[in-house]
Design a protein around this motif. Structure first.
Motif, mmCIF file in Angstrom:
data_model
loop_
_atom_site.group_PDB
_atom_site.id
_atom_site.type_symbol
_atom_site.label_atom_id
_atom_site.label_comp_id
_atom_site.label_asym_id
_atom_site.label_seq_id
_atom_site.Cartn_x
_atom_site.Cartn_y
_atom_site.Cartn_z
ATOM 1 N N GLY A 19 0.820 -1.210 0.000
ATOM 2 C CA GLY A 19 0.000 0.000 0.000
ATOM 3 C C GLY A 19 0.848 1.252 0.000
ATOM 4 N N TYR A 20 1.917 1.229 0.768
ATOM 5 C CA TYR A 20 2.826 2.382 0.816
ATOM 6 C C TYR A 20 3.474 2.616 -0.550
ATOM 7 C CZ TYR A 20 6.842 5.251 2.037
ATOM 8 O OH TYR A 20 7.778 6.240 2.073
ATOM 9 N N ILE A 21 3.934 1.541 -1.168
ATOM 10 C CA ILE A 21 4.569 1.656 -2.484
ATOM 11 C C ILE A 21 3.569 2.160 -3.519
ATOM 12 C CG2 ILE A 21 5.596 0.322 -4.377
ATOM 13 C CD1 ILE A 21 6.874 -1.452 -2.168
ATOM 14 N N ALA A 22 2.338 1.645 -3.478
ATOM 15 C CA ALA A 22 1.314 2.104 -4.425
ATOM 16 C C ALA A 22 1.010 3.585 -4.227
ATOM 17 C CB ALA A 22 0.044 1.281 -4.265
ATOM 18 N N ALA A 23 0.993 4.038 -2.992
ATOM 19 C CA ALA A 23 0.733 5.457 -2.712
ATOM 20 C C ALA A 23 1.886 6.324 -3.200
ATOM 21 C CB ALA A 23 0.497 5.662 -1.224
ATOM 22 N N HIS A 25 3.817 5.759 -5.665
ATOM 23 C CA HIS A 25 3.831 5.770 -7.128
ATOM 24 C C HIS A 25 2.572 6.400 -7.700
ATOM 25 C CE1 HIS A 25 7.142 2.664 -7.980
ATOM 26 N NE2 HIS A 25 7.313 3.159 -6.778
ATOM 27 N N HIS A 26 1.674 6.861 -6.832
ATOM 28 C CA HIS A 26 0.412 7.488 -7.245
ATOM 29 C C HIS A 26 -0.390 6.561 -8.159
ATOM 30 C CE1 HIS A 26 1.755 11.162 -5.388
ATOM 31 N NE2 HIS A 26 2.902 11.078 -6.057
ATOM 32 N N ASP A 27 -0.480 5.288 -7.781
ATOM 33 C CA ASP A 27 -1.238 4.317 -8.565
ATOM 34 C C ASP A 27 -2.745 4.510 -8.425
ATOM 35 O OD1 ASP A 27 1.047 3.123 -9.512
ATOM 36 O OD2 ASP A 27 1.079 1.560 -7.990
ATOM 37 N N PHE A 28 -3.178 5.157 -7.338
ATOM 38 C CA PHE A 28 -4.603 5.351 -7.080
ATOM 39 C C PHE A 28 -4.867 6.818 -6.798
ATOM 40 C CE2 PHE A 28 -3.413 1.141 -5.495
ATOM 41 C CZ PHE A 28 -4.190 0.360 -6.324
ATOM 42 N N GLU A 29 -6.069 7.250 -7.156
ATOM 43 C CA GLU A 29 -6.468 8.615 -6.853
ATOM 44 C C GLU A 29 -6.922 8.698 -5.399
ATOM 45 O OE1 GLU A 29 -9.368 10.017 -9.603
ATOM 46 O OE2 GLU A 29 -8.193 9.418 -11.340
ATOM 47 N N GLN A 30 -6.936 9.895 -4.866
ATOM 48 C CA GLN A 30 -7.297 10.099 -3.460
ATOM 49 C C GLN A 30 -8.720 9.617 -3.162
ATOM 50 O OE1 GLN A 30 -5.154 11.020 -1.179
ATOM 51 N NE2 GLN A 30 -6.646 10.909 0.457
ATOM 52 N N LYS A 31 -9.643 9.763 -4.105
ATOM 53 C CA LYS A 31 -11.028 9.350 -3.865
ATOM 54 C C LYS A 31 -11.178 7.824 -3.809
ATOM 55 C CE LYS A 31 -12.356 9.488 -8.706
ATOM 56 N NZ LYS A 31 -13.236 10.059 -9.700
ATOM 57 N N VAL A 33 -8.991 5.784 -2.224
ATOM 58 C CA VAL A 33 -8.300 5.284 -1.037
ATOM 59 C C VAL A 33 -9.252 4.684 0.003
ATOM 60 C CG1 VAL A 33 -6.852 5.965 0.919
ATOM 61 C CG2 VAL A 33 -6.291 6.734 -1.384
ATOM 62 N N PRO A 34 -10.364 5.337 0.383
ATOM 63 C CA PRO A 34 -11.247 4.727 1.386
ATOM 64 C C PRO A 34 -11.793 3.361 0.964
ATOM 65 C CG PRO A 34 -11.805 7.038 1.120
ATOM 66 C CD PRO A 34 -10.820 6.691 0.035
ATOM 67 N N THR A 35 -12.128 3.218 -0.308
ATOM 68 C CA THR A 35 -12.631 1.933 -0.792
ATOM 69 C C THR A 35 -11.547 0.863 -0.732
ATOM 70 O OG1 THR A 35 -14.133 3.095 -2.279
ATOM 71 C CG2 THR A 35 -13.713 0.776 -2.750
ATOM 72 N N LEU A 36 -10.336 1.206 -1.134
ATOM 73 C CA LEU A 36 -9.237 0.240 -1.073
ATOM 74 C C LEU A 36 -8.919 -0.146 0.363
ATOM 75 C CD1 LEU A 36 -6.939 1.798 -3.778
ATOM 76 C CD2 LEU A 36 -8.153 -0.364 -3.931
ATOM 77 N N ASN A 37 -8.913 0.826 1.268
ATOM 78 C CA ASN A 37 -8.666 0.529 2.679
ATOM 79 C C ASN A 37 -9.711 -0.433 3.226
ATOM 80 O OD1 ASN A 37 -6.372 2.049 2.969
ATOM 81 N ND2 ASN A 37 -7.453 3.863 3.689
#
Length: 52
Positions: A19-23, A25-31, A33-37
């Motif tokens: 998760g840290y590495i994906a963040a 590298h900006h693999d996901f948008e901020q909106k 993040v809650p769903t992925l968490n």
């Protein structure tokens, strides 16, 4: 004894690290993040910890 402890903690550490590495590298948008968490905490992490 150490093997059991590492076996229990390693999946959580790897999941957090990925998760840290994906963040970074900006693999996901901020909106997204809650769903992925929610998915990781509800399904992926418990499934990995409880699997043999």
């Amino acid at each position: 004894m150490l093997e059991k402890i590492l076996g229990a903690l390693l999946p959580a550490v790897i999941t957090i690290l990925l998760g840290y590495i994906a963040a970074r590298h900006h693999d996901f948008e901020q909106k997204e993040v809650p769903t992925l968490n929610r998915m990781v905490m509800s399904y992926a992490l418990p499934g990995k910890i409880l699997s043999p």
